[in-house]
Design an enzyme around this catalytic site. Structure first.
Site, mmCIF file in Angstrom:
data_model
loop_
_atom_site.group_PDB
_atom_site.id
_atom_site.type_symbol
_atom_site.label_atom_id
_atom_site.label_comp_id
_atom_site.label_asym_id
_atom_site.label_seq_id
_atom_site.Cartn_x
_atom_site.Cartn_y
_atom_site.Cartn_z
ATOM 1 N N GLU A 1 -4.123 -1.880 4.621
ATOM 2 C CA GLU A 1 -4.803 -0.340 4.217
ATOM 3 C C GLU A 1 -4.629 0.478 5.315
ATOM 4 O OE1 GLU A 1 -5.424 0.052 1.508
ATOM 5 O OE2 GLU A 1 -5.672 -2.061 0.524
ATOM 6 N N HIS B 1 0.265 7.080 -0.313
ATOM 7 C CA HIS B 1 -0.644 5.806 0.194
ATOM 8 C C HIS B 1 0.072 4.470 -0.525
ATOM 9 C CE1 HIS B 1 -4.342 3.403 1.701
ATOM 10 N NE2 HIS B 1 -3.782 2.969 0.509
ATOM 11 N N GLU B 2 -0.174 4.641 -1.893
ATOM 12 C CA GLU B 2 0.023 3.762 -2.784
ATOM 13 C C GLU B 2 1.420 3.340 -2.481
ATOM 14 O OE1 GLU B 2 -2.257 2.249 -3.918
ATOM 15 O OE2 GLU B 2 -3.677 3.626 -3.552
ATOM 16 N N GLY C 1 -9.933 5.738 -8.122
ATOM 17 C CA GLY C 1 -9.021 5.534 -6.674
ATOM 18 C C GLY C 1 -7.605 5.024 -7.499
ATOM 19 N N ALA C 2 -7.034 4.150 -6.647
ATOM 20 C CA ALA C 2 -5.866 3.708 -7.454
ATOM 21 C C ALA C 2 -5.555 2.227 -6.765
ATOM 22 C CB ALA C 2 -4.610 4.454 -6.817
ATOM 23 N N MET C 3 -4.628 1.576 -7.272
ATOM 24 C CA MET C 3 -4.022 0.233 -6.932
ATOM 25 C C MET C 3 -2.700 -0.197 -7.069
ATOM 26 S SD MET C 3 -5.309 -2.649 -5.911
ATOM 27 C CE MET C 3 -3.841 -3.990 -5.652
ATOM 28 N N GLU C 4 -2.224 -0.602 -5.904
ATOM 29 C CA GLU C 4 -0.838 -0.636 -5.351
ATOM 30 C C GLU C 4 0.025 -1.706 -6.147
ATOM 31 O OE1 GLU C 4 -3.074 -1.377 -3.396
ATOM 32 O OE2 GLU C 4 -2.928 -2.935 -2.003
ATOM 33 N N GLU D 1 -7.565 -6.880 -7.421
ATOM 34 C CA GLU D 1 -7.666 -7.312 -5.952
ATOM 35 C C GLU D 1 -9.204 -7.105 -5.595
ATOM 36 O OE1 GLU D 1 -6.095 -4.177 -3.242
ATOM 37 O OE2 GLU D 1 -6.057 -5.918 -1.559
HETATM 38 ZN ZN LIG Z 1 -4.663 0.845 -0.251
#
Ligand SMILES: [Zn+2]
Length: 908
Positions: free
Chosen positions: A351, A328-329, A293-296, A161
């Protein structure tokens, strides 16, 4: 993706920037593929990809074969798609060679020209290609790491992303081009590989195996995932879904907490969204370093391992972060993945929605975390950023997809959006809101949606015109301050008069902005809050008796400020301690912001502080501690510092005296966090008792690393580091070098940067850039420089400028955004602002002029605020206590430490 960045204050140069005209407020049209923005032609659709890659991690190359089933809606002799750093060969269209293939890395496009126009219907494009493995988290990247046994490791993972799927395989890399993906990867036999779908089979070779993953549902390319390396996993089920946590071998056991969280969250979301999670499995992949962080990615969420794994070194805050980031993810699996925004203009929808739902889930499952009160801090961060003249609307036009990454403005895209959704939910009621969300997801499953689709779904569910209310919050920048004045009748009955204007920390609003404001009105301390729409100026409201306190932002649910005029504020102040905690938090936030903007005197805020009551609500007292810390920080170096530090110590000391050093049975995490905040501030402000006890505890810690609980280590080590002499600094350095894992490493090295002695600070810089920081913690170096800037502005600025590229590399592709936002935020005291501005400007693309303006507005406000607060504080303290002379106070951690703590959460 998730960023939890909380720039601490904003504001500034109104006249220099010019004023934006009032934005036209209109509800956008619903999503339509034909009209959604994008660069790729819309008459050819990818339907099905079959991609096989063989990455060579050592050579940093990818060898791939790809076959794409296409659907032509019109006859065409050219096929255009995205590619970057690839060389295509053996290009066949329906099995026959094509006339020409031109790839442009500048354009990030490949154009295939056919011998003759292909007819309407299905066709196949096939080719082989040679591509590149990246060294930063954009595309397929190689991540080196040091294993617990000291050996070197390397894994491959993806971060696509917004526009980086094209770096791993040529594709239609825009969110509206959904297709099925069948991916296979050839890897060393000792490795495991994880992708969106389960492995359908593994073909075992001599040294290399090929893993073929099952065909995915229809999805955008940016959500494709691949991680491969020496991995191991633990698993469980939730209903029919197989859940796993993957980590580098030996670390997987630390995923137990995350695995249990995922079971609970998935079950809750299946119920809330009323659409069962549609894939057979959901993996959570802990990547050592790579990105923060993180990625979905659908079915395979990747996390920086610091945001997923819980070790014996983790703190209560770490546990809360893990749950809330997972929530969140996992919300993205529905909102983002099952239903995707049509174009990057609507990234906020992904988001904000994930942040709002994630916070609601965290609050639901952990009521004693008081999560919405914790979220008030990020809402305040958003409101500080949004109180700048140069702020921008939640919905931003993205004309160039390569700039899409720069609209992930965390305060607005994530935190303001979350707050606005929460305010709307409170106004419509949770049942109608949930019904609207379900309608949206059902109508757009395996497809795309935009803001108008959400408002329409909520309007049907609630029978209200939600689009009309929402547009004023998402399509124009800023937010209002509601002025509340009262008139008392002879019988004591009260009538409120309400009006609004845009709230700015500095400057004037020339846009005549107007909002439709969902108030929550509570008359009297114990009343029930009632929703009320404020639509026009001068609106009046019968509001009980003149001697009752009241709130028009009950529960701090609203994204606006309230200015209670002198006909109301004294009544509220007198009975402040009787108000529910949310009402008190809102009033403290608002009154402090009014003081910062120069609209109200400092005494009006301290009047509330004095009346806040005895219950030690964490958020209320953190708000107070932050305000005191801001003034103390601004006072450093000035004649009034010692006097104000004494005042600040006196304000917080009673809280500390109640809390003490030792946690008590049954305390909430909030009470424990408040204890650490108060100890840290009292230490920073020179409380001799706290300093002595911190040193005593550190001496014990040097002998026995278990003598201080992980939760308390940061605060105690920071207090000790600040006044460290060479011997103590050496002890702290020894502690840092003996860190047992990255969690401890980050904690101990950050503490080292607090040292005040200039020579030792120079040593600290060398340490920050030394190989003592392993590759998986590369992103830490930037935070270490920021931590150092608290006390050593020039030293930190030089380190930042000299090592900029290396510091930002692990944070790419967010480098430009970081330069625009953080350079003014962190270094407004380091160099004259015109020099700072030219330096920042020279490092940004032209498209980011607005980001530069926002950053510089923050810097100008910080300077102006320092002057305003110093004068106000000196007068206030002198009037309180004439002739008082404070004992020496030392500079402390202040807002920079809070800021760094808040941004280290990274991207989600
Ligand atoms: Zn997000």
């Amino acid at each position: 993706m998730r960023k939890s960045i909380d720039l601490s204050v904003a504001l500034g140069a109104v006249l220099m920037l010019g004023l934006a005209p009032a934005a036209p407020i209109h509800a956008a049209a619903p999503f339509s593929f034909a009209t959604v923005p994008g660069r790729l032609p819309k008459h050819i659709l990818p339907v099905d990809y079959t991609i096989a890659i063989t990455p060579d991690a050592a050579a940093r190359t990818i060898d791939g074969t790809e076959s794409v089933t296409l659907y032509f809606k019109e006859p065409s002799a050219t096929v255009v798609f995205n590619s970057l750093n690839q060389k295509l060969s053996s290009v066949l269209f329906d099995g026959k060679p094509v006339e020409r293939v031109v790839s442009s890395d500048d354009q990030q496009l490949t154009t295939v020209t056919l011998g003759a126009p292909a007819r309407v219907g299905r066709h196949t494009l096939a080719f082989t290609y040679r591509g590149k493995i990246e060294t930063i988290p954009q595309g397929l990247f190689a991540q080196p790491y040091v294993r617990p046994d000291g050996a070197q490791g390397l894994l491959l993972s993806t971060q696509f992303e917004s526009t980086d799927a094209r770096r791993m395989f040529p594709c239609w890399d825009e969110p509206a081009f959904r297709a099925h993906f069948s991916l296979s990867v050839t890897i060393p036999s000792a490795w495991k590989a994880v992708s969106n779908m389960p492995a359908a089979r593994r073909i075992v070779g001599t040294h290399m195996d090929t893993v073929e993953f099952a065909r995915s549902p229809s999805m955008p390319a940016y959500l494709v995932h691949l991680t491969a390396g020496d991995l191991a996993s633990i698993s469980a089920t939730s209903g029919k879904t197989q859940l796993s946590v993957w980590a580098v071998r030996g670390q997987e056991g630390y995923g137990a907490v995350a695995l249990a969280n995922a079971q609970q969250i998935l079950a809750d979301y299946n119920e809330y969204f009323a659409i069962p999670y549609p894939l057979d499995k959901l993996d959570s992949v802990a990547v050592p370093g790579g990105f923060t962080g993180a990625m979905e990615d659908w079915g395979a969420i990747s996390y920086n391992d610091q945001t997923l794994l819980v070790t014996p070194s983790s703190t209560a805050d770490d546990l809360q972060n893990v749950f809330s980031i997972q929530a969140h993810e996992m919300a993205h699996q529905w909102h983002g993945d099952l239903v995707t925004m049509g174009w990057w203009d609507d990234i906020w929808l992904n988001e904000s929605f994930a942040s709002w739902r994630g916070a609601a889930e965290t609050d639901l499952r952990h009521p004693n975390w008081h999560w919405w009160e914790v979220q008030d801090e990020s809402k305040e961060g958003a409101m500080r950023a949004d109180a700048r003249v140069s702020s921008h609307p939640i919905e931003q036009q993205v004309t160039d997809e390569l700039q899409a990454v720069n609209v992930f403005d965390p305060e607005i895209t994530y935190d303001k959006g979350q707050a606005v959704l929460r305010m709307l939910e409170a106004y419509l009621g949770p049942d109608a809101f949930r019904e609207g969300v379900r309608r949206l997801l059902k109508a757009h499953a395996y497809s795309n949606a935009n803001s108008a689709d959400l408002w329409n779904a909520l309007s049907v569910a609630s029978n209200r015109d939600v689009g009309a209310i929402a547009a004023s919050w998402t399509e124009q920048p800023g937010f209002p301050v509601v002025t509340v004045a009262a008139q008392c009748a002879a019988d004591g009955s009260r009538t409120l008069s309400l009006s609004q204007r845009r709230f700015l920390l500095q400057g004037q609003d020339a846009s005549s902005a107007h909002w439709i404001i969902p108030l929550q009105v509570r008359i009297s301390a114990r009343g029930t809050a009632q929703p009320l729409l404020l639509e026009r100026d001068g609106q009046t409201l019968a509001a009980g008796h003149c001697n009752e306190p009241l709130s028009v932002n009950a529960g701090a649910v609203g994204y606006f400020r309230v200015q209670y005029e002198d006909t109301v504020l004294p009544v509220i102040t007198r009975q402040f301690s009787e108000l529910p905690s949310g009402d008190r938090i809102a009033l403290l936030d608002d009154q402090w912001a009014l003081v910062q903007s120069g609209a109200k005197p400092l005494a009006s805020y301290f009047g509330l502080v004095a009346a806040v009551g005895d219950d030690l609500n964490e958020r209320a007292w953190t708000q107070i501690a932050d305000a005191l810390g801001t003034i103390e920080f601004d006072e450093r170096g000035s004649a009034g510092h010692a006097m104000f530090a004494a005042y600040a110590r006196a304000a917080l000391r009673p809280v500390f005296d109640k809390l003490g050093w030792q946690p008590k049975a049954g305390e909430t995490p909030g009470a424990q966090r408040l204890r650490r905040t108060v100890i840290g501030d009292l230490g920073a402000w020179g409380d001799q008792d706290v300093l002595a006890e911190a040193r005593r505890r550190f001496a014990a810690f040097v002998k026995d690393r278990n003598s201080i609980a992980p939760d308390d280590q940061s605060v105690i080590l920071s207090i000790v580091a600040r006044d460290a002499d060479a011997a103590t600094f050496a002890q702290l350095h020894t502690v840092a070098k003996s860190a047992r894992n990255e969690t401890e490493l980050r904690r101990y090295y950050t503490a080292l940067m607090q040292v005040r002695d200039p020579q030792l600070a120079a040593t600290a810089v060398k340490i920050a850039f030394s190989p003592e920081i392993p590759p998986q913690a590369e992103s830490l170096r930037l935070w270490l420089v920021f931590a150092l800037s608290e006390t050593h502005q020039q030293l930190a600025w030089k380190a930042y400028v000299d090592h900029l590229d290396a510091l930002l590399a692990p944070h790419q592709p967010n480098g430009p955004l970081y330069i625009a936002q953080y350079s003014p935020q962190m270094f407004w005291r380091s160099v004259p602002l015109d020099q700072l501005e030219s330096w920042v400007k020279s490092r940004l693309p032209e498209e980011m002029t607005a980001d530069l303006a926002r950053g510089m507005e923050t810097a100008r406000f910080k300077l102006a605020e320092r002057t305003l607060l110093n004068r106000a504080a000196d007068q206030y303290v002198a009037a309180l206590n004439p002739g008082n002379s404070a004992r020496g106070a030392s500079p402390g951690t202040g807002p920079t430490a809070d800021f760094i703590r808040s941004i280290q959460g990274g991207h989600k």
